[in-house]
Design a protein around this motif. Sequence first.
Motif, mmCIF file in Angstrom:
data_model
loop_
_atom_site.group_PDB
_atom_site.id
_atom_site.type_symbol
_atom_site.label_atom_id
_atom_site.label_comp_id
_atom_site.label_asym_id
_atom_site.label_seq_id
_atom_site.Cartn_x
_atom_site.Cartn_y
_atom_site.Cartn_z
ATOM 1 N N ARG A 1 0.924 -1.146 -0.050
ATOM 2 C CA ARG A 1 -0.030 -0.082 -0.004
ATOM 3 C C ARG A 1 0.821 1.234 0.073
ATOM 4 N NH1 ARG A 1 -5.170 0.774 3.983
ATOM 5 N NH2 ARG A 1 -6.230 1.526 2.467
ATOM 6 N N SER A 2 0.563 2.335 -0.788
ATOM 7 C CA SER A 2 1.160 3.528 -0.834
ATOM 8 C C SER A 2 1.119 4.112 0.616
ATOM 9 C CB SER A 2 0.579 4.457 -1.923
ATOM 10 O OG SER A 2 0.561 3.777 -3.312
ATOM 11 N N ILE A 3 2.263 4.977 0.752
ATOM 12 C CA ILE A 3 2.396 5.863 1.965
ATOM 13 C C ILE A 3 1.986 7.322 1.476
ATOM 14 C CG2 ILE A 3 3.900 6.472 3.982
ATOM 15 C CD1 ILE A 3 5.181 3.691 3.464
ATOM 16 N N LYS A 4 1.059 7.788 2.536
ATOM 17 C CA LYS A 4 0.992 9.430 2.235
ATOM 18 C C LYS A 4 1.746 10.154 3.254
ATOM 19 C CE LYS A 4 -2.795 12.767 1.196
ATOM 20 N NZ LYS A 4 -3.930 12.625 1.001
ATOM 21 N N LYS A 5 2.472 11.146 2.976
ATOM 22 C CA LYS A 5 3.259 11.937 3.982
ATOM 23 C C LYS A 5 2.849 13.296 3.612
ATOM 24 C CE LYS A 5 7.119 9.105 4.529
ATOM 25 N NZ LYS A 5 8.843 8.901 4.179
ATOM 26 N N MET A 6 2.734 13.968 5.021
ATOM 27 C CA MET A 6 2.322 15.513 5.081
ATOM 28 C C MET A 6 3.328 16.064 5.588
ATOM 29 S SD MET A 6 -1.680 15.982 5.200
ATOM 30 C CE MET A 6 -2.737 15.123 3.923
ATOM 31 N N THR A 7 3.598 17.426 5.183
ATOM 32 C CA THR A 7 4.856 18.374 6.081
ATOM 33 C C THR A 7 3.901 19.707 6.469
ATOM 34 O OG1 THR A 7 6.473 17.210 4.885
ATOM 35 C CG2 THR A 7 6.958 19.494 6.273
ATOM 36 N N VAL A 8 3.915 20.052 7.528
ATOM 37 C CA VAL A 8 3.032 21.229 8.020
ATOM 38 C C VAL A 8 4.179 22.209 8.339
ATOM 39 C CG1 VAL A 8 1.189 20.120 8.410
ATOM 40 C CG2 VAL A 8 2.771 20.375 10.302
ATOM 41 N N GLU A 9 3.784 23.358 8.109
ATOM 42 C CA GLU A 9 4.628 24.485 8.604
ATOM 43 C C GLU A 9 3.829 25.292 9.732
ATOM 44 O OE1 GLU A 9 6.895 28.597 7.254
ATOM 45 O OE2 GLU A 9 5.831 27.511 5.942
ATOM 46 N N MET A 10 4.443 25.371 11.154
ATOM 47 C CA MET A 10 3.736 25.729 12.104
ATOM 48 C C MET A 10 4.198 27.230 12.489
ATOM 49 S SD MET A 10 4.015 22.232 14.311
ATOM 50 C CE MET A 10 6.068 22.514 14.001
ATOM 51 N N GLU A 11 3.337 28.015 13.207
ATOM 52 C CA GLU A 11 3.816 29.321 13.619
ATOM 53 C C GLU A 11 4.748 29.246 14.905
ATOM 54 O OE1 GLU A 11 0.504 31.465 14.921
ATOM 55 O OE2 GLU A 11 -0.367 31.706 12.861
ATOM 56 N N ARG A 12 4.589 28.378 15.593
ATOM 57 C CA ARG A 12 5.642 28.318 16.817
ATOM 58 C C ARG A 12 6.769 27.017 16.368
ATOM 59 N NH1 ARG A 12 1.485 27.736 21.296
ATOM 60 N NH2 ARG A 12 0.557 26.675 19.791
ATOM 61 N N PRO A 13 7.835 27.088 16.738
ATOM 62 C CA PRO A 13 8.745 25.858 16.727
ATOM 63 C C PRO A 13 8.603 24.824 17.588
ATOM 64 C CG PRO A 13 9.961 27.524 17.900
ATOM 65 C CD PRO A 13 8.552 28.179 17.395
ATOM 66 N N PHE A 14 8.916 23.315 17.081
ATOM 67 C CA PHE A 14 8.686 22.243 17.814
ATOM 68 C C PHE A 14 10.053 21.701 17.879
ATOM 69 C CE2 PHE A 14 8.141 17.790 17.853
ATOM 70 C CZ PHE A 14 7.392 17.281 18.770
ATOM 71 N N VAL A 15 10.428 21.354 19.167
ATOM 72 C CA VAL A 15 11.720 20.874 19.455
ATOM 73 C C VAL A 15 11.471 19.159 19.821
ATOM 74 C CG1 VAL A 15 13.933 20.836 20.640
ATOM 75 C CG2 VAL A 15 12.762 22.921 19.811
ATOM 76 N N TRP A 16 12.233 18.309 19.413
ATOM 77 C CA TRP A 16 12.150 17.042 19.410
ATOM 78 C C TRP A 16 12.982 16.865 20.823
ATOM 79 C CZ3 TRP A 16 9.853 12.720 18.125
ATOM 80 C CH2 TRP A 16 8.919 12.639 16.888
ATOM 81 N N PRO A 17 12.414 15.889 21.608
ATOM 82 C CA PRO A 17 13.173 15.669 23.019
ATOM 83 C C PRO A 17 14.293 14.797 22.510
ATOM 84 C CG PRO A 17 11.007 14.171 22.939
ATOM 85 C CD PRO A 17 11.178 15.151 21.593
ATOM 86 N N GLU A 18 15.521 14.751 23.599
ATOM 87 C CA GLU A 18 16.583 14.034 23.077
ATOM 88 C C GLU A 18 16.071 12.493 22.885
ATOM 89 O OE1 GLU A 18 19.742 14.919 25.861
ATOM 90 O OE2 GLU A 18 19.574 17.008 25.602
ATOM 91 N N VAL A 19 17.137 11.685 22.294
ATOM 92 C CA VAL A 19 17.018 10.530 21.955
ATOM 93 C C VAL A 19 17.312 9.515 23.284
ATOM 94 C CG1 VAL A 19 17.581 8.257 20.670
ATOM 95 C CG2 VAL A 19 17.405 10.610 19.695
ATOM 96 N N PRO A 20 16.268 8.859 24.086
ATOM 97 C CA PRO A 20 16.986 7.986 25.135
ATOM 98 C C PRO A 20 18.026 7.027 24.904
ATOM 99 C CG PRO A 20 14.759 7.203 24.431
ATOM 100 C CD PRO A 20 15.118 8.340 23.338
ATOM 101 N N ASP A 21 18.563 6.785 26.049
ATOM 102 C CA ASP A 21 19.758 5.929 25.985
ATOM 103 C C ASP A 21 19.098 4.278 26.022
ATOM 104 O OD1 ASP A 21 22.170 4.522 26.174
ATOM 105 O OD2 ASP A 21 22.214 4.961 28.420
ATOM 106 N N LEU A 22 19.120 3.721 25.127
ATOM 107 C CA LEU A 22 18.690 2.609 24.553
ATOM 108 C C LEU A 22 19.564 1.316 25.223
ATOM 109 C CD1 LEU A 22 17.076 3.146 21.206
ATOM 110 C CD2 LEU A 22 16.023 3.243 23.290
ATOM 111 N N GLU A 23 20.529 1.609 25.636
ATOM 112 C CA GLU A 23 21.555 0.414 26.145
ATOM 113 C C GLU A 23 20.933 0.151 27.450
ATOM 114 O OE1 GLU A 23 24.084 -0.725 24.530
ATOM 115 O OE2 GLU A 23 23.775 0.666 23.111
ATOM 116 N N LYS A 24 20.153 0.594 27.974
ATOM 117 C CA LYS A 24 19.442 0.160 29.455
ATOM 118 C C LYS A 24 18.614 -1.110 28.960
ATOM 119 C CE LYS A 24 19.605 4.515 31.518
ATOM 120 N NZ LYS A 24 18.762 5.819 32.186
ATOM 121 N N TRP A 25 18.158 -1.016 27.870
ATOM 122 C CA TRP A 25 17.221 -1.994 27.508
ATOM 123 C C TRP A 25 17.798 -3.154 26.411
ATOM 124 C CZ3 TRP A 25 15.546 3.112 27.804
ATOM 125 C CH2 TRP A 25 14.728 3.306 28.820
ATOM 126 N N ASP A 26 18.958 -3.227 26.501
ATOM 127 C CA ASP A 26 19.791 -3.975 25.736
ATOM 128 C C ASP A 26 19.520 -3.901 24.071
ATOM 129 O OD1 ASP A 26 21.820 -5.959 25.593
ATOM 130 O OD2 ASP A 26 20.432 -7.566 26.028
#
Length: 198
Positions: A94-119
């Motif tokens: 099945r095809s994938i539909k992607k949308m990109t939006v431009e917002m008025e306020r910036p959005f910052v992703w949280p830092e990537v968690p340390d995955l070594e704790k979960w092996d």
Amino acid sequence: MATSAIVRQGPKLGTKEIYLPNFTLTLLRTPNLPPTFASFIVPLNLNKLDLRDYLWNCYGIPVTSVRSYIQIQKLRQDKPGARRPSPRKWFRPRSIKKMTVEMERPFVWPEVPDLEKWDKKTFDAAQKEREENEKQFRPDGRQIPTKERASIAEQARLLLQGKEKWKTGNTRREWSEWENVGEEIEVERDVQLPKLER
């Protein structure tokens, strides 16, 4: 016979209509886009106005523009995850539909968690091994050379170039480890074999 009814004071419950969405939006982590842009994977029947209204009504995010495109998947020879692979039966995911939006306020992703704790290393190694095992059961699995075949070809190339010498496994030293140096003992003494008539 009279029945007594309990009268409750206060607001009536259960009369306000609430509409919950029956679709799933996937927010993608896009480090190359500026912080005022966000990218989503959306259902094929969702349009730009629906996404804009969804972000405004659910999260209060004002959207200035929306861009969308449909990504067509590659043709495959068999359905992924099929129990019995069937060659020469073509399947397009099945095809994938992607949308990109431009917002008025910036959005910052949280830092990537340390995955070594979960092996995470063990999980990645198991997933890689699972994918390599699945390659054997594909319709073209017999045409792809295995790792053992590649290592044998590499050893043969080194032998022909003279960089390595031929080693036999049956050397005198290896056989001497298995020699019986003790006295021979007859195990079955009471066995009488019948005489053969000629």
